[in-house]
Design a protein around this motif. Structure first.
Motif, PDB file in Angstrom:
ATOM      1  N   HIS A   1      90.362 -68.606-142.735  1.00  0.00           N
ATOM      2  CA  HIS A   1      91.426 -67.728-143.722  1.00  0.00           C
ATOM      3  C   HIS A   1      91.182 -66.410-143.525  1.00  0.00           C
ATOM      4  O   HIS A   1      92.338 -65.309-143.642  1.00  0.00           O
ATOM      5  CB  HIS A   1      91.218 -68.398-144.937  1.00  0.00           C
ATOM      6  N   GLU A   2      89.981 -65.882-143.368  1.00  0.00           N
ATOM      7  CA  GLU A   2      89.685 -64.350-143.490  1.00  0.00           C
ATOM      8  C   GLU A   2      90.589 -63.691-142.270  1.00  0.00           C
ATOM      9  O   GLU A   2      91.131 -62.726-142.442  1.00  0.00           O
ATOM     10  CB  GLU A   2      88.250 -64.145-143.324  1.00  0.00           C
ATOM     11  N   ARG A   3      90.132 -64.439-141.188  1.00  0.00           N
ATOM     12  CA  ARG A   3      90.720 -63.710-139.846  1.00  0.00           C
ATOM     13  C   ARG A   3      92.268 -63.912-139.805  1.00  0.00           C
ATOM     14  O   ARG A   3      92.915 -63.055-139.059  1.00  0.00           O
ATOM     15  CB  ARG A   3      90.016 -64.541-138.747  1.00  0.00           C
ATOM     16  N   LEU A   4      92.778 -65.026-140.462  1.00  0.00           N
ATOM     17  CA  LEU A   4      94.175 -65.024-140.416  1.00  0.00           C
ATOM     18  C   LEU A   4      94.695 -64.157-141.512  1.00  0.00           C
ATOM     19  O   LEU A   4      96.027 -63.530-141.127  1.00  0.00           O
ATOM     20  CB  LEU A   4      94.728 -66.437-140.885  1.00  0.00           C
ATOM     21  N   GLY A   5      94.401 -63.866-142.381  1.00  0.00           N
ATOM     22  CA  GLY A   5      94.582 -62.713-143.361  1.00  0.00           C
ATOM     23  C   GLY A   5      94.613 -61.353-142.823  1.00  0.00           C
ATOM     24  O   GLY A   5      95.767 -60.558-142.919  1.00  0.00           O
ATOM     25  N   ILE A   6      93.475 -61.197-142.063  1.00  0.00           N
ATOM     26  CA  ILE A   6      93.484 -59.696-141.363  1.00  0.00           C
ATOM     27  C   ILE A   6      94.741 -59.724-140.412  1.00  0.00           C
ATOM     28  O   ILE A   6      95.264 -58.670-140.306  1.00  0.00           O
ATOM     29  CB  ILE A   6      92.186 -59.785-140.580  1.00  0.00           C
ATOM     30  N   ALA A   7      94.670 -60.813-139.534  1.00  0.00           N
ATOM     31  CA  ALA A   7      95.731 -60.767-138.572  1.00  0.00           C
ATOM     32  C   ALA A   7      97.144 -60.419-139.134  1.00  0.00           C
ATOM     33  O   ALA A   7      98.153 -59.898-138.332  1.00  0.00           O
ATOM     34  CB  ALA A   7      95.829 -62.040-137.595  1.00  0.00           C
ATOM     35  N   ILE A   8      97.489 -61.243-140.169  1.00  0.00           N
ATOM     36  CA  ILE A   8      98.733 -61.285-141.140  1.00  0.00           C
ATOM     37  C   ILE A   8      99.111 -59.568-141.172  1.00  0.00           C
ATOM     38  O   ILE A   8      99.856 -59.140-141.054  1.00  0.00           O
ATOM     39  CB  ILE A   8      99.158 -62.119-141.847  1.00  0.00           C
ATOM     40  N   GLY A   9      98.123 -59.091-142.015  1.00  0.00           N
ATOM     41  CA  GLY A   9      98.050 -57.780-142.437  1.00  0.00           C
ATOM     42  C   GLY A   9      98.508 -56.490-141.312  1.00  0.00           C
ATOM     43  O   GLY A   9      99.292 -55.709-141.479  1.00  0.00           O
ATOM     44  N   VAL A  10      97.465 -56.864-140.255  1.00  0.00           N
ATOM     45  CA  VAL A  10      97.588 -56.270-139.093  1.00  0.00           C
ATOM     46  C   VAL A  10      99.112 -56.069-138.254  1.00  0.00           C
ATOM     47  O   VAL A  10      99.497 -55.069-138.006  1.00  0.00           O
ATOM     48  CB  VAL A  10      96.449 -56.406-138.193  1.00  0.00           C
ATOM     49  N   THR A  11      99.355 -57.268-138.416  1.00  0.00           N
ATOM     50  CA  THR A  11     100.872 -57.488-137.696  1.00  0.00           C
ATOM     51  C   THR A  11     101.870 -56.705-138.345  1.00  0.00           C
ATOM     52  O   THR A  11     102.703 -56.041-137.965  1.00  0.00           O
ATOM     53  CB  THR A  11     101.058 -58.966-137.463  1.00  0.00           C
ATOM     54  N   ARG A  12     101.819 -56.865-139.746  1.00  0.00           N
ATOM     55  CA  ARG A  12     102.686 -56.043-140.644  1.00  0.00           C
ATOM     56  C   ARG A  12     102.643 -54.412-140.428  1.00  0.00           C
ATOM     57  O   ARG A  12     103.592 -53.763-140.233  1.00  0.00           O
ATOM     58  CB  ARG A  12     102.384 -56.266-141.999  1.00  0.00           C
ATOM     59  N   SER A  13     101.656 -54.053-140.523  1.00  0.00           N
ATOM     60  CA  SER A  13     101.134 -52.605-140.093  1.00  0.00           C
ATOM     61  C   SER A  13     101.651 -52.277-138.606  1.00  0.00           C
ATOM     62  O   SER A  13     102.270 -51.130-138.781  1.00  0.00           O
ATOM     63  CB  SER A  13      99.810 -52.291-140.048  1.00  0.00           C
ATOM     64  N   ALA A  14     101.547 -52.952-137.685  1.00  0.00           N
ATOM     65  CA  ALA A  14     102.065 -52.662-136.382  1.00  0.00           C
ATOM     66  C   ALA A  14     103.703 -52.626-136.575  1.00  0.00           C
ATOM     67  O   ALA A  14     104.155 -51.698-135.953  1.00  0.00           O
ATOM     68  CB  ALA A  14     101.603 -53.744-135.347  1.00  0.00           C
TER      69      ALA A  14
ATOM     70  N   MET B   1      94.428 -55.223-130.928  1.00  0.00           N
ATOM     71  CA  MET B   1      94.971 -54.649-129.974  1.00  0.00           C
ATOM     72  C   MET B   1      96.394 -54.307-129.921  1.00  0.00           C
ATOM     73  O   MET B   1      96.825 -53.068-129.463  1.00  0.00           O
ATOM     74  CB  MET B   1      94.885 -55.577-128.701  1.00  0.00           C
ATOM     75  N   VAL B   2      97.164 -54.998-130.619  1.00  0.00           N
ATOM     76  CA  VAL B   2      98.752 -54.857-130.604  1.00  0.00           C
ATOM     77  C   VAL B   2      98.889 -53.633-131.784  1.00  0.00           C
ATOM     78  O   VAL B   2      99.801 -52.673-131.384  1.00  0.00           O
ATOM     79  CB  VAL B   2      99.455 -56.224-131.370  1.00  0.00           C
ATOM     80  N   VAL B   3      98.084 -53.813-132.689  1.00  0.00           N
ATOM     81  CA  VAL B   3      98.400 -52.437-133.660  1.00  0.00           C
ATOM     82  C   VAL B   3      97.942 -51.146-133.014  1.00  0.00           C
ATOM     83  O   VAL B   3      98.605 -50.227-133.212  1.00  0.00           O
ATOM     84  CB  VAL B   3      97.671 -52.819-135.066  1.00  0.00           C
ATOM     85  N   ASP B   4      97.028 -51.366-132.473  1.00  0.00           N
ATOM     86  CA  ASP B   4      96.406 -50.054-131.606  1.00  0.00           C
ATOM     87  C   ASP B   4      97.488 -49.624-130.657  1.00  0.00           C
ATOM     88  O   ASP B   4      97.717 -48.484-130.796  1.00  0.00           O
ATOM     89  CB  ASP B   4      95.361 -50.372-130.929  1.00  0.00           C
ATOM     90  N   GLU B   5      98.062 -50.692-129.835  1.00  0.00           N
ATOM     91  CA  GLU B   5      99.386 -50.099-129.076  1.00  0.00           C
ATOM     92  C   GLU B   5     100.482 -49.401-129.921  1.00  0.00           C
ATOM     93  O   GLU B   5     101.082 -48.422-129.131  1.00  0.00           O
ATOM     94  CB  GLU B   5      99.557 -51.033-128.109  1.00  0.00           C
TER      95      GLU B   5
ATOM     96  N   TYR C   1      97.614 -45.315-137.584  1.00  0.00           N
ATOM     97  CA  TYR C   1      96.409 -45.035-136.153  1.00  0.00           C
ATOM     98  C   TYR C   1      95.255 -44.882-136.566  1.00  0.00           C
ATOM     99  O   TYR C   1      94.419 -45.230-135.969  1.00  0.00           O
ATOM    100  CB  TYR C   1      97.096 -43.897-135.487  1.00  0.00           C
ATOM    101  N   ARG C   2      94.885 -44.125-137.789  1.00  0.00           N
ATOM    102  CA  ARG C   2      93.460 -43.867-138.288  1.00  0.00           C
ATOM    103  C   ARG C   2      92.877 -45.296-138.835  1.00  0.00           C
ATOM    104  O   ARG C   2      91.737 -45.398-138.733  1.00  0.00           O
ATOM    105  CB  ARG C   2      93.562 -43.023-139.430  1.00  0.00           C
ATOM    106  N   GLU C   3      93.682 -46.283-139.027  1.00  0.00           N
ATOM    107  CA  GLU C   3      93.236 -47.326-139.699  1.00  0.00           C
ATOM    108  C   GLU C   3      92.977 -48.431-138.520  1.00  0.00           C
ATOM    109  O   GLU C   3      92.505 -49.672-139.046  1.00  0.00           O
ATOM    110  CB  GLU C   3      94.329 -47.982-140.482  1.00  0.00           C
ATOM    111  N   VAL C   4      93.116 -48.177-137.361  1.00  0.00           N
ATOM    112  CA  VAL C   4      93.086 -49.213-136.240  1.00  0.00           C
ATOM    113  C   VAL C   4      91.584 -49.625-136.183  1.00  0.00           C
ATOM    114  O   VAL C   4      91.391 -50.965-135.896  1.00  0.00           O
ATOM    115  CB  VAL C   4      93.665 -48.535-134.977  1.00  0.00           C
ATOM    116  N   PRO C   5      90.607 -48.908-136.191  1.00  0.00           N
ATOM    117  CA  PRO C   5      89.239 -49.324-136.124  1.00  0.00           C
ATOM    118  C   PRO C   5      88.961 -50.381-137.381  1.00  0.00           C
ATOM    119  O   PRO C   5      88.108 -51.401-137.127  1.00  0.00           O
ATOM    120  CB  PRO C   5      88.351 -48.318-136.308  1.00  0.00           C
ATOM    121  N   ALA C   6      89.686 -50.277-138.391  1.00  0.00           N
ATOM    122  CA  ALA C   6      89.502 -51.162-139.634  1.00  0.00           C
ATOM    123  C   ALA C   6      90.102 -52.512-139.269  1.00  0.00           C
ATOM    124  O   ALA C   6      89.825 -53.363-140.115  1.00  0.00           O
ATOM    125  CB  ALA C   6      90.098 -50.540-140.822  1.00  0.00           C
ATOM    126  N   ALA C   7      90.906 -52.740-138.297  1.00  0.00           N
ATOM    127  CA  ALA C   7      91.605 -53.647-137.988  1.00  0.00           C
ATOM    128  C   ALA C   7      90.815 -54.298-136.907  1.00  0.00           C
ATOM    129  O   ALA C   7      90.719 -55.696-136.595  1.00  0.00           O
ATOM    130  CB  ALA C   7      93.050 -53.462-137.413  1.00  0.00           C
TER     131      ALA C   7
END
Length: 234
Positions: free
Chosen positions: A73-86, A163-167, A194-200
């Motif tokens: 659940h934690e990793r899915l939640g992170i992936a969803i938020g990161v995808t939105r940021s991208a 990787m995707v949000v970084d790109e 872009y500054r938040e990428v490492p946090a993802a």
């Protein structure tokens, strides 16, 4: 907190509620990070802190079991938020190059700009579709089956999202040009993303660990199912 209440290994860990504010033996100091500034990352030092026995969560020795229960659940939640940021970063860049002109024409008229957007867009849409698929599978599977079948997939999706949000964020900053390098003005949003990428890419399991975990679980499941097929009667 996960604390060692027993011997070595996972079975020696337990979960305890540890009082912090105004507690004797506890000292804390804020840690400054490049991103994730709202998370309140803090260094906590414990020195002979007394914790009541009733602060034990669950049973002694089951701390790691309870921690891992939430991994998917934690990793899915992170992936969803990161995808939105991208998506926010890429859509901001898309809107910007439609209006920003160079030599009398919008930046969108340049093939190199369209190519960069298309490549990032393909990565983003693929990731988004994969996340939708994982959400569907998790909502239909039992907890037991989900842990077995989706653990590696969730780890891989979490790594790919980073990787995707970084790109996408890098693409947005470059297309914004100088505006994407400042913390104010038209490009302040993409600069922040872009500054938040490492946090993802680090929390929830760093990228290399997630990639390795995904393959190890794939191998484990493959071997188990191949063995099960061999035992079936024809």
């Amino acid at each position: 907190m996960a604390v060692r209440t027993g011997g070595p290994g996972a079975l020696g860990l337990s979960l305890l509620v540890v009082p912090l504010l105004g507690q004797e033996g506890v000292s804390m100091r804020r840690m400054k990070t490049s991103g994730g500034t709202t998370s309140g990352t803090t260094y906590i030092d414990l020195e002979d802190v007394k914790v009541p026995v009733e602060n034990l969560i669950g049973k002694e020795g089951e701390g790691m079991k309870m921690i891992t229960t939430n991994f998917n659940h934690e990793r899915l939640g992170i992936a969803i938020g990161v995808t939105r940021s991208a998506r926010v970063a890429l859509s901001s860049a898309f809107a910007y190059v439609l209006k920003r002109e160079a030599f009398g024409a919008p930046l969108m008229d340049q093939a190199v700009v369209r190519n960069r957007l298309a490549r990032c867009g393909a990565e983003l849409e693929s990731l988004s579709a994969w996340i939708d698929q994982l959400v569907y599978q998790m909502s239909r599977m039992t907890k037991k089956d989900g842990n077995k079948e989706l653990g590696g997939q969730m780890a891989l999706a979490k790594a790919k999202a980073g990787m995707v949000v970084d790109e996408c964020a890098r693409c947005a900053v470059l297309l914004f040009g100088g505006n994407g390098y400042t913390r104010t003005g038209q490009g302040e949003l993409v600069e922040k993303i872009y500054r938040e990428v490492p946090a993802a890419r680090v929390p929830g399991g760093s990228e290399d660990v997630m990639l390795d975990l995904a393959v190890r679980q794939l191998v484990k499941n493959f071997q188990a199912k191949t063995k099960a097929l061999g035992k079936q009667k024809i």
